[in-house]
Design a protein around this motif. Structure first.
Motif, PDB file in Angstrom:
ATOM      1  N   UNK A 257       0.804  -1.230   0.000  1.00 21.19           N
ATOM      2  CA  UNK A 257       0.000   0.000   0.000  1.00 21.19           C
ATOM      3  C   UNK A 257       0.835   1.277   0.000  1.00 21.19           C
ATOM      4  N   UNK A 258       1.971   1.272   0.673  1.00 16.35           N
ATOM      5  CA  UNK A 258       2.788   2.484   0.843  1.00 16.35           C
ATOM      6  C   UNK A 258       1.971   3.624   1.458  1.00 16.35           C
ATOM      7  N   UNK A 259       1.073   3.233   2.360  1.00 21.74           N
ATOM      8  CA  UNK A 259       0.412   4.173   3.254  1.00 21.74           C
ATOM      9  C   UNK A 259       1.193   4.126   4.564  1.00 21.74           C
ATOM     10  N   UNK A 260       0.683   4.775   5.620  1.00 21.87           N
ATOM     11  CA  UNK A 260       1.264   4.504   6.925  1.00 21.87           C
ATOM     12  C   UNK A 260       0.193   4.485   8.000  1.00 21.87           C
ATOM     13  N   UNK A 261       0.503   3.755   9.057  1.00 17.32           N
ATOM     14  CA  UNK A 261      -0.360   3.627  10.225  1.00 17.32           C
ATOM     15  C   UNK A 261       0.172   4.584  11.278  1.00 17.32           C
ATOM     16  N   UNK A 262      -0.736   5.286  11.966  1.00 20.32           N
ATOM     17  CA  UNK A 262      -0.264   6.171  13.029  1.00 20.32           C
ATOM     18  C   UNK A 262      -1.239   6.186  14.190  1.00 20.32           C
ATOM     19  N   UNK A 263      -0.713   6.489  15.368  1.00 18.59           N
ATOM     20  CA  UNK A 263      -1.543   6.660  16.556  1.00 18.59           C
ATOM     21  C   UNK A 263      -1.460   8.110  16.995  1.00 18.59           C
ATOM     22  N   UNK A 264      -2.545   8.570  17.614  1.00 19.17           N
ATOM     23  CA  UNK A 264      -2.608   9.973  18.022  1.00 19.17           C
ATOM     24  C   UNK A 264      -3.476  10.095  19.267  1.00 19.17           C
ATOM     25  N   UNK A 265      -3.098  10.989  20.156  1.00 18.84           N
ATOM     26  CA  UNK A 265      -3.902  11.267  21.343  1.00 18.84           C
ATOM     27  C   UNK A 265      -5.244  11.872  20.917  1.00 18.84           C
ATOM     28  N   UNK A 266      -6.288  11.602  21.676  1.00 18.95           N
ATOM     29  CA  UNK A 266      -7.624  12.121  21.370  1.00 18.95           C
ATOM     30  C   UNK A 266      -7.639  13.648  21.281  1.00 18.95           C
ATOM     31  N   UNK A 267      -6.743  14.297  22.034  1.00 19.34           N
ATOM     32  CA  UNK A 267      -6.750  15.765  22.043  1.00 19.34           C
ATOM     33  C   UNK A 267      -6.293  16.360  20.716  1.00 19.34           C
ATOM     34  N   UNK A 268      -5.630  15.542  19.878  1.00 23.15           N
ATOM     35  CA  UNK A 268      -5.162  16.031  18.582  1.00 23.15           C
ATOM     36  C   UNK A 268      -6.029  15.544  17.422  1.00 23.15           C
ATOM     37  N   UNK A 269      -7.076  14.829  17.717  1.00 19.90           N
ATOM     38  CA  UNK A 269      -7.903  14.240  16.663  1.00 19.90           C
ATOM     39  C   UNK A 269      -8.472  15.303  15.713  1.00 19.90           C
ATOM     40  N   UNK A 270      -8.990  16.390  16.263  1.00 19.52           N
ATOM     41  CA  UNK A 270      -9.606  17.443  15.440  1.00 19.52           C
ATOM     42  C   UNK A 270      -8.564  18.091  14.522  1.00 19.52           C
ATOM     43  N   UNK A 271      -7.360  18.315  15.037  1.00 19.71           N
ATOM     44  CA  UNK A 271      -6.296  18.930  14.229  1.00 19.71           C
ATOM     45  C   UNK A 271      -5.899  18.002  13.092  1.00 19.71           C
ATOM     46  N   UNK A 272      -5.737  16.731  13.410  1.00 22.76           N
ATOM     47  CA  UNK A 272      -5.350  15.732  12.411  1.00 22.76           C
ATOM     48  C   UNK A 272      -6.384  15.663  11.291  1.00 22.76           C
ATOM     49  N   UNK A 273      -7.655  15.633  11.654  1.00 23.41           N
ATOM     50  CA  UNK A 273      -8.723  15.529  10.655  1.00 23.41           C
ATOM     51  C   UNK A 273      -8.802  16.788   9.797  1.00 23.41           C
ATOM     52  N   UNK A 274      -8.576  17.945  10.411  1.00 23.29           N
ATOM     53  CA  UNK A 274      -8.589  19.199   9.672  1.00 23.29           C
ATOM     54  C   UNK A 274      -7.456  19.226   8.644  1.00 23.29           C
ATOM     55  N   UNK A 275      -6.264  18.829   9.076  1.00 25.03           N
ATOM     56  CA  UNK A 275      -5.117  18.807   8.170  1.00 25.03           C
ATOM     57  C   UNK A 275      -5.297  17.786   7.054  1.00 25.03           C
ATOM     58  N   UNK A 276      -5.904  16.658   7.378  1.00 24.82           N
ATOM     59  CA  UNK A 276      -6.166  15.636   6.366  1.00 24.82           C
ATOM     60  C   UNK A 276      -7.115  16.160   5.296  1.00 24.82           C
ATOM     61  N   UNK A 277      -8.115  16.901   5.722  1.00 22.44           N
ATOM     62  CA  UNK A 277      -9.089  17.479   4.795  1.00 22.44           C
ATOM     63  C   UNK A 277      -8.421  18.497   3.872  1.00 22.44           C
ATOM     64  N   UNK A 278      -7.572  19.341   4.441  1.00 18.43           N
ATOM     65  CA  UNK A 278      -6.884  20.369   3.653  1.00 18.43           C
ATOM     66  C   UNK A 278      -5.917  19.749   2.630  1.00 18.43           C
ATOM     67  N   UNK A 279      -5.321  18.613   2.990  1.00 18.96           N
ATOM     68  CA  UNK A 279      -4.350  17.953   2.105  1.00 18.96           C
ATOM     69  C   UNK A 279      -4.991  16.873   1.230  1.00 18.96           C
ATOM     70  N   UNK A 280      -6.313  16.715   1.383  1.00 17.54           N
ATOM     71  CA  UNK A 280      -7.038  15.690   0.622  1.00 17.54           C
ATOM     72  C   UNK A 280      -6.460  14.293   0.869  1.00 17.54           C
ATOM     73  N   UNK A 281      -6.110  14.038   2.133  1.00 17.07           N
ATOM     74  CA  UNK A 281      -5.599  12.727   2.538  1.00 17.07           C
ATOM     75  C   UNK A 281      -6.718  11.956   3.228  1.00 17.07           C
ATOM     76  N   UNK A 282      -7.132  10.822   2.667  1.00 14.29           N
ATOM     77  CA  UNK A 282      -8.299  10.091   3.189  1.00 14.29           C
ATOM     78  C   UNK A 282      -7.972   9.237   4.414  1.00 14.29           C
TER      79      UNK A 282
END
Length: 316
Positions: A257-282
């Motif tokens: 796949x050449x994707x990656x798996x990552x873990x993140x604290x719940x407090x950063x979930x909103x930031x991660x999702x926002x950045x994913x949306x801006x970068x069009x990363x699903x």
């Protein structure tokens, strides 16, 4: 004679070289003065990595992508590269041009400067790539903590099924073209990794298979990973049913796949999702980290251990 697998061989060399406490990572990091240098080497071998129906230009591009994907998982941007080529004596001028075009596509896509390398003669095509970058830190595999959320940077199962369809050489509909493209032309999420690296507690490239990646991260983090969402699409599920394939086999153990798996604290979930949306990363949320050990697939009845059945050279 006892058969050695890839891990056994690496352990022998690490002990011989004095690295008794060696911990595997996606990249290597060392200091020159005050600078942290990050490097990665990967080898693309025609007989094991290149299906007969794959174009040599796509293979050449993929040899670069394999290293870029590891940099993406660590949140580091590669800047320079060195390439060594082993080529058959009778390789055609056309194939050399195709290979050079494939490498140029990759380095232009990720703004990497190739400094040089080596060329040698052999029985098959072998492309050895080393990439280099600098950073103040990398996202390691062992940082997951209880309560963290587990994400992947894209859907799984498409590349493994794409490889099967490429080898069968059947007539292609739009979906088959899509899954073959996912295998021959992977796109690692480098920008996403770099931008979000300060928010990720752990991360790892997934190219050897999702089950391998999850188990390695859980083992190094000394935590239990619980997977409650299979990261794939409805079109993949329908394709698997129609062709009587095993969905979990393709998603968790297929690899490439050449994707990656990552873990993140719940407090950063909103930031991660926002950045994913801006970068069009699903990105896809697939589970959570808790106390315990191992990786488990959550079902309605009970949690089932998810074994490491991904790709490993010399697997026993």
């Amino acid at each position: 004679m006892t058969k050695l697998d890839e891990s056994d061989i690496i352990e022998i060399f690490q002990k011989k070289l004095g690295n008794k406490k060696f911990i595997s990572e996606d990249v290597e990091i060392f200091k020159i003065g005050k600078n942290n240098i990050v490097t990665k080497v990967d080898t693309f071998v025609q007989s094991t990595d290149m299906p007969s129906k794959m174009k040599v230009g796509d293979a050449a591009r993929k040899s670069i992508i394999a290293c870029v994907s590891d940099f993406a998982a660590k949140g580091v941007r590669p800047r320079y590269g060195i390439i060594s080529l082993v080529l058959p004596r009778k390789i055609s001028h056309k194939k050399i041009i195709e290979m050079s075009n494939g490498i140029k596509r990759a380095v232009d896509e990720f703004n990497i400067k190739i400094l040089g390398g080596d060329t040698n003669e052999g029985k098959e095509i072998i492309i050895n790539v080393s990439l280099f970058g600098t950073t103040d830190k990398i996202v390691k595999r062992n940082g997951a903590k209880s309560g963290d959320i587990i994400f992947v940077t894209g859907p799984f199962g498409y590349t493994a099924s794409g490889l099967k369809m490429l080898e069968k050489n059947k007539k292609s509909n739009q979906f088959v073209k899509k899954i073959i493209k996912s295998f021959v032309n992977p796109r690692p999420k480098l920008d996403f990794g770099v931008i979000n690296r300060r928010y990720l507690s752990s991360s790892m490239d997934s190219s050897d298979g999702l089950s391998t990646t999850l188990n390695e991260m859980a083992n190094q983090s000394k935590c239990k990973f619980v997977i409650n969402n299979i990261p794939t699409g409805k079109d993949m599920i329908e394709f698997v049913k129609l062709n009587k394939m095993n969905l979990n086999e393709l998603v968790f153990h297929g690899g490439e796949e050449y994707e990656f798996v990552f873990t993140v604290s719940k407090k950063y979930k909103a930031i991660i999702k926002k950045n994913a949306l801006q970068l069009n990363t699903p990105i896809i949320e697939i589970g959570h980290v808790t106390k315990g050990r191992g990786v488990f697939l959550e079902t309605d009845e009970k949690d089932i251990p998810l074994k490491d059945l991904g790709w490993k050279h010399f697997r026993k």
